[in-house]
Design a protein around this motif. Structure first.
Motif, PDB file in Angstrom:
ATOM      1  N   ASN A  22     -45.959  89.746   8.022  1.00  0.00           N
ATOM      2  CA  ASN A  22     -47.049  90.602   7.569  1.00  0.00           C
ATOM      3  C   ASN A  22     -47.198  90.463   6.066  1.00  0.00           C
ATOM      4  O   ASN A  22     -46.293  90.057   5.362  1.00  0.00           O
ATOM      5  CB  ASN A  22     -46.866  92.053   8.007  1.00  0.00           C
ATOM      6  N   ASN A  23     -48.382  90.787   5.597  1.00  0.00           N
ATOM      7  CA  ASN A  23     -48.669  90.806   4.164  1.00  0.00           C
ATOM      8  C   ASN A  23     -48.603  92.270   3.742  1.00  0.00           C
ATOM      9  O   ASN A  23     -49.477  93.063   4.105  1.00  0.00           O
ATOM     10  CB  ASN A  23     -50.063  90.228   3.900  1.00  0.00           C
ATOM     11  N   PRO A  24     -47.582  92.658   2.992  1.00  0.00           N
ATOM     12  CA  PRO A  24     -47.413  94.072   2.644  1.00  0.00           C
ATOM     13  C   PRO A  24     -48.560  94.647   1.820  1.00  0.00           C
ATOM     14  O   PRO A  24     -48.731  95.862   1.779  1.00  0.00           O
ATOM     15  CB  PRO A  24     -46.096  94.105   1.875  1.00  0.00           C
ATOM     16  N   LYS A  25     -49.371  93.812   1.196  1.00  0.00           N
ATOM     17  CA  LYS A  25     -50.528  94.313   0.448  1.00  0.00           C
ATOM     18  C   LYS A  25     -51.686  94.685   1.375  1.00  0.00           C
ATOM     19  O   LYS A  25     -52.570  95.440   0.990  1.00  0.00           O
ATOM     20  CB  LYS A  25     -51.005  93.275  -0.564  1.00  0.00           C
ATOM     21  N   LEU A  26     -51.668  94.136   2.595  1.00  0.00           N
ATOM     22  CA  LEU A  26     -52.764  94.368   3.531  1.00  0.00           C
ATOM     23  C   LEU A  26     -52.372  95.146   4.778  1.00  0.00           C
ATOM     24  O   LEU A  26     -53.210  95.816   5.381  1.00  0.00           O
ATOM     25  CB  LEU A  26     -53.351  93.030   3.989  1.00  0.00           C
ATOM     26  N   HIS A  27     -51.109  95.016   5.205  1.00  0.00           N
ATOM     27  CA  HIS A  27     -50.683  95.553   6.496  1.00  0.00           C
ATOM     28  C   HIS A  27     -49.669  96.678   6.350  1.00  0.00           C
ATOM     29  O   HIS A  27     -48.866  96.676   5.420  1.00  0.00           O
ATOM     30  CB  HIS A  27     -50.047  94.435   7.346  1.00  0.00           C
ATOM     31  N   ALA A  28     -49.678  97.593   7.311  1.00  0.00           N
ATOM     32  CA  ALA A  28     -48.662  98.644   7.378  1.00  0.00           C
ATOM     33  C   ALA A  28     -47.297  97.980   7.593  1.00  0.00           C
ATOM     34  O   ALA A  28     -47.225  96.891   8.177  1.00  0.00           O
ATOM     35  CB  ALA A  28     -48.972  99.596   8.530  1.00  0.00           C
ATOM     36  N   ARG A  52     -44.064  83.522  -0.021  1.00  0.00           N
ATOM     37  CA  ARG A  52     -45.022  84.589  -0.279  1.00  0.00           C
ATOM     38  C   ARG A  52     -44.462  85.979   0.022  1.00  0.00           C
ATOM     39  O   ARG A  52     -45.125  86.980  -0.190  1.00  0.00           O
ATOM     40  CB  ARG A  52     -46.282  84.339   0.552  1.00  0.00           C
ATOM     41  N   GLY A  53     -43.241  86.033   0.551  1.00  0.00           N
ATOM     42  CA  GLY A  53     -42.616  87.308   0.879  1.00  0.00           C
ATOM     43  C   GLY A  53     -43.168  87.936   2.149  1.00  0.00           C
ATOM     44  O   GLY A  53     -43.067  89.144   2.339  1.00  0.00           O
ATOM     45  N   PHE A  54     -43.740  87.101   3.042  1.00  0.00           N
ATOM     46  CA  PHE A  54     -44.385  87.620   4.249  1.00  0.00           C
ATOM     47  C   PHE A  54     -43.496  87.549   5.495  1.00  0.00           C
ATOM     48  O   PHE A  54     -43.700  88.320   6.428  1.00  0.00           O
ATOM     49  CB  PHE A  54     -45.658  86.832   4.566  1.00  0.00           C
ATOM     50  N   LEU A  55     -42.571  86.615   5.553  1.00  0.00           N
ATOM     51  CA  LEU A  55     -41.798  86.390   6.783  1.00  0.00           C
ATOM     52  C   LEU A  55     -40.893  87.573   7.096  1.00  0.00           C
ATOM     53  O   LEU A  55     -40.189  88.083   6.226  1.00  0.00           O
ATOM     54  CB  LEU A  55     -40.946  85.122   6.663  1.00  0.00           C
ATOM     55  N   ARG A  56     -40.909  88.007   8.350  1.00  0.00           N
ATOM     56  CA  ARG A  56     -40.067  89.122   8.789  1.00  0.00           C
ATOM     57  C   ARG A  56     -39.004  88.664   9.780  1.00  0.00           C
ATOM     58  O   ARG A  56     -37.887  89.135   9.732  1.00  0.00           O
ATOM     59  CB  ARG A  56     -40.920  90.224   9.423  1.00  0.00           C
ATOM     60  N   GLU A  57     -39.353  87.752  10.707  1.00  0.00           N
ATOM     61  CA  GLU A  57     -38.355  87.250  11.652  1.00  0.00           C
ATOM     62  C   GLU A  57     -38.851  85.974  12.319  1.00  0.00           C
ATOM     63  O   GLU A  57     -40.045  85.728  12.403  1.00  0.00           O
ATOM     64  CB  GLU A  57     -38.014  88.299  12.712  1.00  0.00           C
TER      65      GLU A  57
END
Length: 70
Positions: A22-28, A52-57
């Motif tokens: 997820n993109n923390p600037k756009l998504h919960a 980009r700091g988006f990967l979660r798993e």
């Protein structure tokens, strides 16, 4: 019906890995988007999202089984 394919541009290989992000600037915080990756593009897509700091798993991807119900 098309089988799930790798998300790398131009790749048509079957998806083997599920990259949840997820993109923390756009998504919960709990929201997840999913890209699929074949074995050849798993590292590339993982790095793209990680930088980009988006990967979660990252998990192995299994095609959902359908029971034939319309």
């Amino acid at each position: 019906m098309l089988s799930p394919q790798c998300s790398r541009k131009g790749c048509r290989a079957p998806g083997a890995w599920s990259l949840r992000w997820n993109n923390p600037k756009l998504h919960a915080p709990a929201y997840r988007k999913t890209w699929l990756a074949c074995d050849d593009h798993r590292e590339y897509l993982t790095e793209f999202l990680t930088v980009r700091g988006f990967l979660r798993e990252v998990t192995s991807f299994r095609t959902p089984q359908h029971d034939g119900t319309p």
